[in-house]
Design an enzyme around this catalytic site. Sequence first.
Site, mmCIF file in Angstrom:
data_model
loop_
_atom_site.group_PDB
_atom_site.id
_atom_site.type_symbol
_atom_site.label_atom_id
_atom_site.label_comp_id
_atom_site.label_asym_id
_atom_site.label_seq_id
_atom_site.Cartn_x
_atom_site.Cartn_y
_atom_site.Cartn_z
ATOM 1 N N GLY A 195 47.965 36.518 38.643
ATOM 2 C CA GLY A 195 49.320 37.026 38.489
ATOM 3 C C GLY A 195 49.573 38.343 39.212
ATOM 4 N N MET A 196 48.650 39.303 39.086
ATOM 5 C CA MET A 196 48.942 40.646 39.605
ATOM 6 C C MET A 196 49.036 40.713 41.142
ATOM 7 S SD MET A 196 47.214 44.274 38.649
ATOM 8 C CE MET A 196 47.968 44.492 37.050
ATOM 9 N N GLU B 99 42.981 33.685 52.220
ATOM 10 C CA GLU B 99 42.337 32.438 51.800
ATOM 11 C C GLU B 99 43.375 31.544 51.130
ATOM 12 O OE1 GLU B 99 38.952 32.804 49.058
ATOM 13 O OE2 GLU B 99 40.188 31.490 47.826
ATOM 14 N N ILE C 13 38.703 40.748 35.893
ATOM 15 C CA ILE C 13 38.704 40.598 34.428
ATOM 16 C C ILE C 13 38.373 41.952 33.811
ATOM 17 C CG2 ILE C 13 37.526 39.501 32.464
ATOM 18 C CD1 ILE C 13 38.808 37.351 34.053
HETATM 19 C C1 LIG Z 1 42.452 33.768 46.690
HETATM 20 C C2 LIG Z 1 42.008 34.628 47.843
HETATM 21 O O1 LIG Z 1 42.678 34.859 48.777
HETATM 22 S S1 LIG Z 1 40.387 35.105 47.758
HETATM 23 C C3 LIG Z 1 40.074 36.339 46.641
HETATM 24 C C4 LIG Z 1 40.610 36.116 45.300
HETATM 25 N N1 LIG Z 1 39.676 35.493 44.418
HETATM 26 C C5 LIG Z 1 39.315 36.124 43.334
HETATM 27 O O2 LIG Z 1 39.680 37.252 43.105
HETATM 28 C C6 LIG Z 1 38.433 35.319 42.413
HETATM 29 C C7 LIG Z 1 38.361 35.862 41.039
HETATM 30 N N2 LIG Z 1 39.657 36.216 40.432
HETATM 31 C C8 LIG Z 1 40.379 35.339 39.698
HETATM 32 O O3 LIG Z 1 40.038 34.177 39.569
HETATM 33 C C9 LIG Z 1 41.663 35.847 39.057
HETATM 34 O O4 LIG Z 1 42.176 36.881 39.841
HETATM 35 C C10 LIG Z 1 41.485 36.356 37.585
HETATM 36 C C11 LIG Z 1 40.813 35.289 36.725
HETATM 37 C C12 LIG Z 1 40.632 37.607 37.592
HETATM 38 C C13 LIG Z 1 42.877 36.670 37.041
HETATM 39 O O5 LIG Z 1 43.690 35.556 37.204
HETATM 40 P P1 LIG Z 1 44.997 35.319 36.273
HETATM 41 O O6 LIG Z 1 45.454 33.938 36.536
HETATM 42 O O7 LIG Z 1 45.992 36.408 36.505
HETATM 43 O O8 LIG Z 1 44.326 35.469 34.875
HETATM 44 P P2 LIG Z 1 44.889 35.390 33.407
HETATM 45 O O9 LIG Z 1 45.354 36.728 32.977
HETATM 46 O O10 LIG Z 1 45.826 34.231 33.281
HETATM 47 O O11 LIG Z 1 43.544 35.074 32.623
HETATM 48 C C14 LIG Z 1 42.806 33.896 32.864
HETATM 49 C C15 LIG Z 1 41.939 33.647 31.644
HETATM 50 O O12 LIG Z 1 41.010 34.705 31.505
HETATM 51 C C16 LIG Z 1 41.089 35.291 30.212
HETATM 52 N N3 LIG Z 1 40.824 36.734 30.362
HETATM 53 C C17 LIG Z 1 41.368 37.563 31.283
HETATM 54 N N4 LIG Z 1 40.883 38.808 31.102
HETATM 55 C C18 LIG Z 1 40.009 38.747 30.074
HETATM 56 C C19 LIG Z 1 39.168 39.710 29.432
HETATM 57 N N5 LIG Z 1 39.116 40.998 29.826
HETATM 58 N N6 LIG Z 1 38.399 39.293 28.396
HETATM 59 C C20 LIG Z 1 38.426 37.998 27.989
HETATM 60 N N7 LIG Z 1 39.181 37.049 28.574
HETATM 61 C C21 LIG Z 1 39.971 37.419 29.600
HETATM 62 C C22 LIG Z 1 42.517 34.991 29.777
HETATM 63 O O13 LIG Z 1 42.630 35.024 28.369
HETATM 64 C C23 LIG Z 1 42.705 33.574 30.330
HETATM 65 O O14 LIG Z 1 41.992 32.631 29.544
HETATM 66 P P3 LIG Z 1 42.609 31.224 29.018
HETATM 67 O O15 LIG Z 1 43.673 30.804 30.010
HETATM 68 O O16 LIG Z 1 41.456 30.291 29.004
HETATM 69 O O17 LIG Z 1 43.171 31.546 27.693
HETATM 70 C C1 LIG Z 2 38.720 29.675 45.442
HETATM 71 C C2 LIG Z 2 40.004 29.925 44.789
HETATM 72 C C3 LIG Z 2 40.620 31.206 45.045
HETATM 73 C C4 LIG Z 2 39.681 32.345 45.057
HETATM 74 O O1 LIG Z 2 39.126 32.713 46.070
HETATM 75 O O2 LIG Z 2 39.494 32.950 44.036
#
Ligand SMILES: CC(=O)SCCNC(=O)CCNC(=O)[C@H](O)C(C)(C)COP(=O)(O)OP(=O)(O)OC[C@H]1O[C@@H](n2cnc3c(N)ncnc32)[C@H](O)[C@@H]1OP(=O)(O)O
Ligand SMILES: CCCC(=O)O
EC number: 2.8.3.-
Length: 446
Positions: free
Chosen positions: A222-223, A244, A319
Amino acid sequence: MDYQAEYQKKRTTAAEAVKVVQSGDWVDYGWCTNHPVALDRALAARKDELTDVNVRGGVTMWMPEICKADDAGEHFTWNAWHMSGVDRKIAAKGMGYFCPMRYSELPRFYRENVTVDVAMIQVSPMDEHGNFNYGLAASHLSDMLSVAKHIIVEVNQNMPWVNGLTGSEINIMDVDKIVEGDNPPVAELGAGGPPSEVDQAVAELIVPAIPNGACLQLGIGGMPNAVGMMIAQSDLRDLGVHTEMYVDAFVDIARAGKITGARKNLDKGRQVYAFAAGTKKLYEYVNRNPHVQAAPVDYTNDVRVLSQLDNFISINNAIDLDLFGQVNAESAGLKHISGTGGQLDFVMGAYLSNGGKSFICMSSTVAGKDGTLKSRIIPTLANGSIVTDPRSTIQYLVTEYGMVDLKGTATWQRAEKIISVAHPDFRDELIAQAEQMKIWKRSNKR
Ligand SMILES: CC(=O)SCCNC(=O)CCNC(=O)[C@H](O)C(C)(C)COP(=O)(O)OP(=O)(O)OC[C@H]1O[C@@H](n2cnc3c(N)ncnc32)[C@H](O)[C@@H]1OP(=O)(O)O
Ligand SMILES: CCCC(=O)O
């Protein structure tokens, strides 16, 4: 070559096509919006004839039919390269597992490490040259299909047709079976609503740090999407895109006239990405749009490529994070949430780019299941939590309370900087913990 004659020869029903799957096989569903629909349904219908079938997918947008039955796990195992909320539900059912990866390495895993007995993916309709376009993902699909022993494509007339740098289509001569699906609408990933106050505060810190002409990457979640929406409303201009995941915010930025790609050192004028997921707005925008190019993920996420793009700006979410600066973006203790995806590559790649910057952004707190606020900045990561970015890689950390640059800092300096952007209610406790951990100095804040 008479492609139409070949098409009629290979066209069959989903039920017929999935008969090729045998017990013990590894079946690939592709990725995200490319997961098959009619073929998945037909495979699920064969459940009772099959055991020990491993299916691979990821960023799953809807519950696969093969995972729905109460006893589904006795027949199928689900393996996700990156977990979405749906993948988390499959894991909670006891039949789904995560496959750790740096996403940039995924094409090579297919070339060198994994077996694909049957690959089945949704594609857009065949063109006059006999090609089926992968639609919204180039990603790893060409490498996946190149090693598959048997390839079934499921044609969906609603799948956008996207230009590719390379690796974005398969020719009918390389396909074994063609199934015409029911043409379901392409699954949408909601853009998450308008930015919250926290998103706005974070964006107000990041946007001024982005120069005109920057090349943007926005991460999943989301952010980053909310920050992208604020970029669309900013005064920035002449931006480029090399990312990506292509998300709705890029469409907003492009439609606001801010993307020209004119200053990109590579693929000038083109918005390049590995896969896309968003709303209908995005799907209409990328369809046959010459400014948008899909590319394999070992190109989009390769740090050697990122290092050649000047002013590369990477914006990703986490997270939680500990006082050493270790970033966990993928689990809550032992509960797996998402994956490394491209985050580590983009954090490192942005730092290698001339003028590049990587931002890890997050709200300072998150509400627990019982509604109590907990800090995302914690003394040490919870037992079982995964280090997505080692402490040596993080550059800017941003919360609604500020932005700090952690490069070049000693442990006591980074503890001080990290705590300075924690929620004020948690700072005293964090300082006390930092003292116990011997990463706090008297000269700091008290
Ligand atoms: C895509 C590109 O271009 S590449 C680079 C990007 N890739 C990445 O950053 C990979 C890793 N990052 C991610 O997957 C995401 O950014 C996240 C998971 C960190 C955040 O994504 P969002 O969709 O905004 O997360 P959201 O706030 O909906 O939380 C997802 C889940 O995590 C849980 N969660 C989030 N923070 C916490 C926390 N601090 N403690 C416990 N649970 C948590 C939420 O409750 C939710 O769980 P549920 O849906 O099973 O109830
Ligand atoms: C692989 C899906 C998106 C990410 O890089 O987190």
